[in-house]
Design a protein around this motif. Structure first.
Motif, PDB file in Angstrom:
ATOM      1  N   SER A  18       0.809  -1.215   0.000  1.00 38.85           N
ATOM      2  CA  SER A  18       0.000   0.000   0.000  1.00 38.85           C
ATOM      3  C   SER A  18       0.845   1.268   0.000  1.00 38.85           C
ATOM      4  N   LEU A  19       2.128   1.156   0.315  1.00 39.74           N
ATOM      5  CA  LEU A  19       2.966   2.341   0.398  1.00 39.74           C
ATOM      6  C   LEU A  19       3.076   3.099  -0.918  1.00 39.74           C
ATOM      7  N   PRO A  20       3.298   2.443  -2.071  1.00 37.90           N
ATOM      8  CA  PRO A  20       3.369   3.221  -3.320  1.00 37.90           C
ATOM      9  C   PRO A  20       2.121   4.054  -3.568  1.00 37.90           C
ATOM     10  N   ILE A  56      -3.403   1.179  -9.274  1.00 33.70           N
ATOM     11  CA  ILE A  56      -2.932  -0.194  -9.466  1.00 33.70           C
ATOM     12  C   ILE A  56      -2.450  -0.787  -8.142  1.00 33.70           C
ATOM     13  N   PHE A  57      -1.780   0.045  -7.329  1.00 29.55           N
ATOM     14  CA  PHE A  57      -1.256  -0.418  -6.041  1.00 29.55           C
ATOM     15  C   PHE A  57      -2.197  -0.103  -4.884  1.00 29.55           C
ATOM     16  N   ALA A  58      -3.414   0.346  -5.185  1.00 31.38           N
ATOM     17  CA  ALA A  58      -4.333   0.779  -4.131  1.00 31.38           C
ATOM     18  C   ALA A  58      -4.602  -0.354  -3.155  1.00 31.38           C
ATOM     19  N   PRO A  59      -4.476  -0.104  -1.852  1.00 29.43           N
ATOM     20  CA  PRO A  59      -4.725  -1.156  -0.865  1.00 29.43           C
ATOM     21  C   PRO A  59      -6.215  -1.449  -0.742  1.00 29.43           C
ATOM     22  N   THR A  60      -6.539  -2.719  -0.626  1.00 29.14           N
ATOM     23  CA  THR A  60      -7.941  -3.129  -0.476  1.00 29.14           C
ATOM     24  C   THR A  60      -8.187  -3.901   0.817  1.00 29.14           C
ATOM     25  N   ARG A  61      -7.138  -4.153   1.582  1.00 25.89           N
ATOM     26  CA  ARG A  61      -7.272  -4.971   2.784  1.00 25.89           C
ATOM     27  C   ARG A  61      -8.174  -4.323   3.822  1.00 25.89           C
ATOM     28  N   LEU A 140      -8.874   6.839  -4.678  1.00 27.58           N
ATOM     29  CA  LEU A 140      -7.684   6.622  -3.856  1.00 27.58           C
ATOM     30  C   LEU A 140      -7.896   7.135  -2.438  1.00 27.58           C
ATOM     31  N   GLY A 141      -8.643   8.238  -2.300  1.00 22.92           N
ATOM     32  CA  GLY A 141      -8.934   8.725  -0.956  1.00 22.92           C
ATOM     33  C   GLY A 141      -9.673   7.694  -0.135  1.00 22.92           C
ATOM     34  N   ILE A 142     -10.614   6.975  -0.759  1.00 21.38           N
ATOM     35  CA  ILE A 142     -11.370   5.945  -0.040  1.00 21.38           C
ATOM     36  C   ILE A 142     -10.490   4.749   0.284  1.00 21.38           C
ATOM     37  N   THR A 143      -9.738   4.266  -0.693  1.00 21.21           N
ATOM     38  CA  THR A 143      -8.935   3.051  -0.491  1.00 21.21           C
ATOM     39  C   THR A 143      -7.748   3.304   0.435  1.00 21.21           C
ATOM     40  N   VAL A 144      -7.030   4.398   0.192  1.00 19.88           N
ATOM     41  CA  VAL A 144      -5.889   4.714   1.055  1.00 19.88           C
ATOM     42  C   VAL A 144      -6.376   5.195   2.421  1.00 19.88           C
ATOM     43  N   GLY A 145      -7.450   6.006   2.441  1.00 20.63           N
ATOM     44  CA  GLY A 145      -7.946   6.564   3.686  1.00 20.63           C
ATOM     45  C   GLY A 145      -8.758   5.605   4.525  1.00 20.63           C
ATOM     46  N   ALA A 146      -8.992   4.383   4.052  1.00 21.19           N
ATOM     47  CA  ALA A 146      -9.679   3.397   4.888  1.00 21.19           C
ATOM     48  C   ALA A 146      -8.869   3.066   6.130  1.00 21.19           C
ATOM     49  N   ASP A 147      -7.552   3.253   6.058  1.00 22.01           N
ATOM     50  CA  ASP A 147      -6.695   3.128   7.231  1.00 22.01           C
ATOM     51  C   ASP A 147      -6.597   4.498   7.897  1.00 22.01           C
ATOM     52  N   ARG A 148      -6.900   4.570   9.178  1.00 25.69           N
ATOM     53  CA  ARG A 148      -7.001   5.857   9.861  1.00 25.69           C
ATOM     54  C   ARG A 148      -5.682   6.623   9.882  1.00 25.69           C
ATOM     55  N   MET A 149      -4.557   5.914   9.999  1.00 24.41           N
ATOM     56  CA  MET A 149      -3.275   6.603  10.039  1.00 24.41           C
ATOM     57  C   MET A 149      -2.936   7.214   8.691  1.00 24.41           C
ATOM     58  N   ARG A 150      -3.225   6.476   7.611  1.00 20.41           N
ATOM     59  CA  ARG A 150      -2.969   7.048   6.281  1.00 20.41           C
ATOM     60  C   ARG A 150      -3.900   8.220   6.012  1.00 20.41           C
ATOM     61  N   ALA A 151      -5.137   8.146   6.489  1.00 18.88           N
ATOM     62  CA  ALA A 151      -6.067   9.257   6.317  1.00 18.88           C
ATOM     63  C   ALA A 151      -5.580  10.499   7.053  1.00 18.88           C
ATOM     64  N   LEU A 452      -9.231  14.236  -0.161  1.00 21.36           N
ATOM     65  CA  LEU A 452      -9.674  14.411   1.219  1.00 21.36           C
ATOM     66  C   LEU A 452     -11.127  13.990   1.387  1.00 21.36           C
ATOM     67  N   PHE A 453     -11.979  14.303   0.392  1.00 15.94           N
ATOM     68  CA  PHE A 453     -13.369  13.856   0.473  1.00 15.94           C
ATOM     69  C   PHE A 453     -13.434  12.333   0.569  1.00 15.94           C
ATOM     70  N   GLY A 454     -12.601  11.649  -0.227  1.00 18.04           N
ATOM     71  CA  GLY A 454     -12.581  10.191  -0.182  1.00 18.04           C
ATOM     72  C   GLY A 454     -12.143   9.671   1.172  1.00 18.04           C
ATOM     73  N   ALA A 455     -11.089  10.273   1.745  1.00 17.21           N
ATOM     74  CA  ALA A 455     -10.632   9.846   3.070  1.00 17.21           C
ATOM     75  C   ALA A 455     -11.703  10.123   4.120  1.00 17.21           C
ATOM     76  N   GLY A 456     -12.392  11.262   3.996  1.00 15.87           N
ATOM     77  CA  GLY A 456     -13.476  11.557   4.932  1.00 15.87           C
ATOM     78  C   GLY A 456     -14.607  10.557   4.828  1.00 15.87           C
ATOM     79  N   LEU A 457     -14.947  10.155   3.606  1.00 12.70           N
ATOM     80  CA  LEU A 457     -15.976   9.126   3.429  1.00 12.70           C
ATOM     81  C   LEU A 457     -15.544   7.807   4.059  1.00 12.70           C
TER      82      LEU A 457
END
Length: 500
Positions: A18-20, A56-61, A140-151, A452-457
């Motif tokens: 998920s880092l990339p 492509i590298f978006a985290p889904t876990r 990407l905001g939703i997928t990356v921001g699903a983890d609170r620390m990344r958000a 940011l909207f995606g991470a907020g969602l």
């Protein structure tokens, strides 16, 4: 002097797939405003490439069922966009009628011309870049921001980059006000624009960054207060107990964002940003306010502070309100002209990116003949004129659902509430400002804040409340095992286990 709290230290990163995606998203969110607001096709193409690689590298876990529903809703909007694009680009559209302008041109020239559902052939393809970048950013905001620390890291990236651009804007205005980066500044010579061309977009960007900084400061201060609920009588003593070096950097960033915002002299940008700050302040502290009159007191006090800041720092903004009112007469006439475009092209519009060619025949005689109107100064109206009413209504429905989800996160989350609150207030700010201007049509603003909207969602749903039933069933044997272990363990270990 530390700008980031210990929990957001970059050293906490551990390598994973998920880092990339996270690093690319942070890079794009920080860099999108830099090249003159990323309004040229080359910049937009570069950001789309970066965001596409990140997908492509978006985290889904960390994705859960509500997140999948959000992504499915975005997929519906993408499918609708694809259908409209097909109708506007195809030589043989399925249902869209051909624009009559092509037959008129063929009759006048006396040569056959292949018709199209758009008034400018293939323009929809070139206008696709900015919407595509926004869609990739929110995904990407939703997928990356699903983890609170990344958000939270994304929130800090946007805040710090916003303060850096504000500092550059103020410094460049004081040192060389006739330049934007390495180009000559041809408009708004008396206003701060930062790296943007338009002062209104710059005001919305700096105002949105100020909202985020204010919420970060409030969260930090609230976390340091010892009481569960704020004791307003002891608040001054509690605040004096906070070491100044731990809060001054954030205050300085907030001040520089406010200063740059006021120096843009944008009426709507400054006014809506101050309103967003008042609402965000009240919502964040709503549980600490007196039960009946607290909200009204907070709103009234916030309004008084905003008016004071407007008089102290925004004298030129106030003078523009006095001389020009809330809205220019030319914009109102342009909106009326745009409504006539929509009335003549209600289903599929005139074609994506064709407003500057569609507007001249409808241009009101009450508008000054000076200049070219290449934007409607109202994103919803321009969208409806280019893609039709059905597609515009679908996008409006998507915005409504997003704001409802963010509101749910604001009123139900306890931990990390500033993430959906930041997203909700900046989304409302940008949406209202785009009704009067074209803020969301500038990728340098829209890309970071759609992320940011995606991470907020993503953070509007608690990981505990959306845990699948299967996980609950899976934990039952482990719980029974712990009870059995406690029962069979020696006396000291069993008591220790029960205490934990």
């Amino acid at each position: 002097m530390r700008l980031l709290p210990p929990t957001i230290s970059w050293s906490n990163f551990r390598w994973s797939w998920s880092l990339p995606a996270a690093f690319i998203l942070f890079f794009v969110a920080a860099g999108a405003p830099f090249p003159f607001g990323s309004t040229n096709d080359l910049s937009i193409a570069f950001w789309c490439l970066c965001l596409g690689i990140a997908v492509i590298f978006a985290p889904t876990r960390d994705l859960r069922r509500p997140h999948l529903w959000l992504l499915a809703g975005i997929g519906v909007i993408v499918a609708a966009y694809a259908f409209v694009l097909h109708e506007q680009l195809s030589d043989n559209p399925w249902v869209a009628p051909f624009q009559p302008i092509w037959k008129q041109a063929s009759d006048l020239l006396g040569v056959p011309i292949a018709p199209s559902a758009s008034i400018v052939k293939n323009e929809a393809f070139f206008a696709l870049g900015a919407p595509l970048a926004n869609i990739l950013a929110i995904v990407l905001g939703i997928t990356v921001g699903a983890d609170r620390m990344r958000a939270r890291r994304l929130l800090w990236v946007i805040a710090i980059s916003g303060a850096a651009y504000a500092l550059y804007g103020v410094a460049s205005f004081l040192i060389e006000p006739t330049m934007i980066l390495w180009r000559d500044k041809t408009a708004y010579l008396g206003s701060v624009t930062g790296t943007f061309i338009n002062r209104n977009t710059a005001a919305a960007y700096f105002g949105s960054a100020a909202v985020i900084w204010m919420l970060l400061i409030l969260e930090d201060v609230r976390r340091r207060l010892p009481e569960r609920h704020i004791e307003w009588r002891r608040l001054s003593l509690d605040l004096r107990a906070i070491p100044p070096k731990e809060i001054l950097p954030q205050l300085a960033c907030l001040l520089i964002c406010l200063m740059a915002m006021f120096m843009t002299t944008s009426r709507a940008g400054v006014g809506l940003s101050l309103l967003a700050m008042i609402v965000a302040f009240t919502l964040f502290l709503r549980k600490d306010l007196p039960p009946r009159t607290g909200i009204w007191i907070s709103l009234g006090a916030g309004l008084a502070v905003a008016l004071g800041l407007l008089q102290l720092l925004g004298g030129r903004v106030s003078s523009r309100f006095d001389s020009q009112g809330l809205v220019d007469e030319g914009r109102i006439e342009a909106w009326k002209s745009t409504l006539r475009i929509i009335a003549d092209n209600p289903w599929f519009g005139t074609g994506m990116g064709t407003f500057q060619w569609a507007f001249p025949p409808y241009r009101s005689p009450n508008i000054s003949i000076r200049g070219v109107w290449d934007a409607a100064h109202s994103t919803p109206l321009e969208l409806a004129s280019e893609v039709g009413i059905p597609m515009a209504l679908l996008v409006a429905l998507g915005w409504a659902i997003m704001l409802l989800v963010l509101a749910r996160g604001v009123f139900t989350r306890r931990r990390d509430v500033i993430i959906p609150l930041s997203a909700a207030t900046t989304a409302t700010l940008s949406l209202l400002h785009s009704c009067l201007d074209f803020t969301l049509q500038v990728p340098g603003y829209s890309i970071p804040f759609f992320a940011l909207f995606g991470a907020g969602l993503a953070q509007s749903f608690s990981s505990r409340e959306v845990r699948p039933a299967a996980d609950a069933l899976a934990t039952a044997p482990r719980a029974e095992g712990r009870i059995a272990t406690a029962a069979t363990a020696p006396r000291g270990q069993g008591e220790l286990h029960k205490t934990v």
